[in-house]
Design a protein around this motif. Structure first.
Motif, PDB file in Angstrom:
ATOM      1  N   THR A  76      -1.439  -4.291  -5.221  1.00 41.03           N
ATOM      2  CA  THR A  76      -0.611  -3.808  -6.246  1.00 41.03           C
ATOM      3  C   THR A  76      -1.507  -3.995  -7.442  1.00 41.03           C
ATOM      4  OG1 THR A  76       1.092  -4.424  -4.639  1.00 41.03           O
ATOM      5  CG2 THR A  76       1.565  -4.517  -7.032  1.00 41.03           C
ATOM      6  N   MET A 115       6.328   1.845  -9.271  1.00 36.43           N
ATOM      7  CA  MET A 115       5.711   1.594  -8.102  1.00 36.43           C
ATOM      8  C   MET A 115       6.920   0.861  -7.238  1.00 36.43           C
ATOM      9  SD  MET A 115       2.921  -1.533  -7.100  1.00 36.43           S
ATOM     10  CE  MET A 115       1.600  -0.514  -7.437  1.00 36.43           C
ATOM     11  N   SER A 141       6.694  -1.284  -3.845  1.00 37.54           N
ATOM     12  CA  SER A 141       5.949  -2.275  -3.121  1.00 37.54           C
ATOM     13  C   SER A 141       6.882  -2.575  -1.872  1.00 37.54           C
ATOM     14  CB  SER A 141       5.285  -3.192  -3.891  1.00 37.54           C
ATOM     15  OG  SER A 141       4.550  -3.679  -2.847  1.00 37.54           O
ATOM     16  N   LYS A 147       4.707 -11.953  -3.388  1.00 39.77           N
ATOM     17  CA  LYS A 147       5.063 -10.790  -4.476  1.00 39.77           C
ATOM     18  C   LYS A 147       5.241 -10.922  -5.683  1.00 39.77           C
ATOM     19  CE  LYS A 147       8.522  -9.468  -1.498  1.00 39.77           C
ATOM     20  NZ  LYS A 147       9.745  -9.101  -0.937  1.00 39.77           N
ATOM     21  N   TRP A 190       9.047  -1.338 -11.599  1.00 42.08           N
ATOM     22  CA  TRP A 190       8.348  -1.801 -10.261  1.00 42.08           C
ATOM     23  C   TRP A 190       9.440  -2.295  -9.170  1.00 42.08           C
ATOM     24  CZ3 TRP A 190       4.622  -5.217 -13.607  1.00 42.08           C
ATOM     25  CH2 TRP A 190       3.741  -4.410 -14.378  1.00 42.08           C
ATOM     26  N   ILE A 216       3.377   1.277  -2.216  1.00 45.53           N
ATOM     27  CA  ILE A 216       2.345   0.461  -1.513  1.00 45.53           C
ATOM     28  C   ILE A 216       3.246  -0.231  -0.415  1.00 45.53           C
ATOM     29  CG2 ILE A 216       1.025  -1.697  -1.626  1.00 45.53           C
ATOM     30  CD1 ILE A 216      -0.116   0.215  -3.331  1.00 45.53           C
TER      31      ILE A 216
END
Length: 594
Positions: A32, A43, A45, A53, A181, A205
């Motif tokens: 990331t 993004m 994820s 994270k 994100w 991701i």
């Protein structure tokens, strides 16, 4: 092997990494961070809890903001106060060498004027819970019209908790060209809809597979009669003397009840749920982190703020309403590269949910037996032996040894060992010597199939906003029965079925005599498939829809046995739930079994 330096982090952030003892980035950080540093992009994820994270979005945000500006440039939304504070603390540690950095935590339960004052001084980054954030935006206390980066952390949990409208309202006050994100452990359709609505061609991701549980966690289930659930929990604890666990219940009431039972039985336990004051929650979490509490009984919502790496077991005392929530529960253990065990205590009627969970986490459960009493005695004896073996000698007792030797001079080494171990063995032996076998097989007759069980038809169902869990809660609270006294709940579109033991038949039929829910008559009949019994409908005046027995749902809400849950009731109506006073009990005394 990559390093944090190879990811492209600035020197001041690398210095903080060194101070915190991080050696190499986790997989989510490795995949990331370079992307977020290299370009302006949205993004999504997907990674399990405990995979790092916060650092994955924290380092890029810190490196990209301008600390010389007092304008708010970054917003991080998280589902709970605990997680909000945790992220704020970690971000401050990451940015400790960034002179002029100001990060403000915005959450309910604290002074809103103090938080507004901190923001007015100039906060480059705000970490917030959705409810308080929406409130402060509405009051004009926060301006996010110039933010460049927005993080939705634990997005699936925020949506499970009903924050969709709040998040939508908050984001409507932010620039359309910001980078968003989204970080989540699972990818249900609600999270996908957020991504579609607020993000533009996001990079995705995925660590592992979508919605899959951690590789470090093994999954076990124990099949017992529903009435033996608590006894099974105690045996699992006794069979694992070094247990450091989170025990999940579905409702606040059950959470408090199980915790109180454990404390009464001498275990180091405490409850964590939404009815506790913030001070009580803080004290409980402090005791848990320092291991004064070995068994933390929690609801799913309250557990979102738990960030402890050494949890050995997650015990699902009750399975969650939403199958996807199991992924979050099991993610409490097996963190930071360590292994963990997720246990599920199930009755026969719940076995279908095990199969559903297996499909989501893409892992198989192993069915195991609840240990017998003598197996537990053996485990405890060897645990004591190892404890004695590993205990460092305190030479302060040397001065007392002559007198001690004199007292024990008549006993041989073997006799002394027997006496020492009898102290522990006798206690467990006396408790378990007449204990029954708690295990049941999937093909055994269970409560739901017994000749002493009665099956009922009720004319409410999915159209009335019930699912099988919420209908079960509704019925047991109305009837003032225990958690497992209502079972085999099967919800159809406009009607449902449920079972109780035959001894509760008269109670069920009398409660539903001319019973009304929101002005509508609700009838219950004994189903045709209930052991050949005749169909029978009870009739009794209830009057104005009030519950004459087992609680009320009129103007006074639930008068007895009110539904208590961290979630809103699933059924329609304007009645309010009875609030339950939190019990301030914290830990029990010393860890005692039996």
């Amino acid at each position: 092997m990559s390093t944090f330096k190879s990811l492209g982090l600035d020197e001041n952030l690398l210095q903080a990494v060194t101070d915190m003892g991080f050696e190499s980035p986790s997989e989510v950080q490795e995949k990331t961070i370079p992307i977020l540093l290299d370009r302006e992009t949205d993004m999504v994820s997907l990674a399990q809890t405990g995979t790092g994270k916060t650092a994955a979005f924290g380092f890029p945000m810190l490196q990209k903001i301008n600390v010389d500006s007092r304008t708010t440039q970054g917003l991080i939304l998280s589902p709970t106060r605990e997680l909000c504070l945790q992220i704020t603390n970690e971000m401050n540690n990451y940015g400790k060498y960034m002179k002029g950095l100001n990060i403000t935590a915005v959450y309910g339960g604290a002074s809103i004027t103090d938080q507004a004052r901190q923001i007015k001084r100039g906060s480059q980054i705000i970490v917030a819970t959705p409810g308080r954030m929406k409130d402060m935006i509405g009051r004009g206390m926060i301006d996010i019209s110039k933010i460049e980066y927005c993080v939705l952390d634990e997005a699936d949990e925020m949506l499970n908790m009903g924050f969709y409208e709040d998040i939508s309202e908050i984001l409507s006050h932010s620039p359309k060209d910001k980078s968003t994100w989204l970080f989540s452990a699972t990818m249900p359709k609600e999270v996908a809809s957020i991504a579609k609505k607020f993000m533009h061609t996001p990079v995705e991701i995925t660590i592992g597979s979508k919605n899959v549980g951690s590789e470090n966690v093994s999954h076990e289930y124990y099949l017992v009669n529903a009435r033996d659930r608590y006894l099974a929990l105690k045996r699992l604890a006794d069979a694992n003397p070094d247990i450091f666990s989170v025990i999940f219940c579905r409702t606040k009431r059950d959470t408090q009840k199980v915790a109180e039972q454990l404390i009464t039985d001498g275990y180091n336990a405490a409850a964590l749920h939404g009815d506790l004051s913030q001070n009580q929650r803080d004290l409980v979490m402090k005791s848990f982190r320092t291991r004064q509490i070995q068994m933390l009984v929690a609801t799913d919502v309250a557990a979102r703020g738990i960030d402890v790496d050494d949890i050995t077991h997650v015990i699902n005392y009750q399975l969650p309403d939403e199958i996807e929530t199991y992924t979050h529960r099991s993610g409490r253990t097996g963190r930071a590269g360590k292994s963990g065990v997720s246990m599920v205590i199930v009755s026969k009627s719940e076995l279908r949910k095990i199969k559903a969970i297996e499909k989501i986490i893409q892992k198989k459960f192993e069915q195991k037996d609840i240990p017998s009493g003598m197996e537990i005695c053996e485990v405890q004896l060897f645990h004591l032996a190892n404890s004695i073996k590993n205990t460092e000698i305190n030479h302060e007792i040397d001065a007392y040894l002559p007198n001690i030797n004199e007292v024990l001079s008549d006993f041989s080494k073997e006799e002394l060992i027997k006496k020492v171990f009898s102290v522990e063995f006798t206690r467990f032996y006396n408790y378990y010597k007449k204990s029954k076998d708690l295990n049941t097989a999937a093909g055994d007759p269970s409560q739901g199939d017994s000749k002493d069980s009665v099956r009922y038809f009720i004319n409410i169902g999915g159209k009335d906003d019930f699912n099988w869990m919420s209908l079960k809660d509704f019925l047991r609270d109305l009837l003032q029965l225990g958690q497992d006294d209502v079972y085999k709940v099967d919800v159809k579109d406009s009607f449902s079925f449920f079972n109780t033991d035959a001894k509760h038949q008269d109670l069920v039929l009398s409660i539903f005599n001319d019973f009304k829910l929101d002005g509508r008559t609700i009838s219950v009949e004994i189903s045709k498939d209930s052991g050949g019994r005749s169909r029978k409908k009870g009739r009794r005046r209830g009057g104005d829809g009030d519950f004459k027995k087992g609680g009320g749902r009129g103007k006074g809400g639930f008068n007895k046995g009110g539904r208590s849950s961290d979630d809103k009731p699933k059924f329609k109506g304007k009645s309010r739930r009875r609030s339950e006073k939190p019990n301030a009990k914290g830990t029990g005394g010393r860890r005692r079994r039996g």
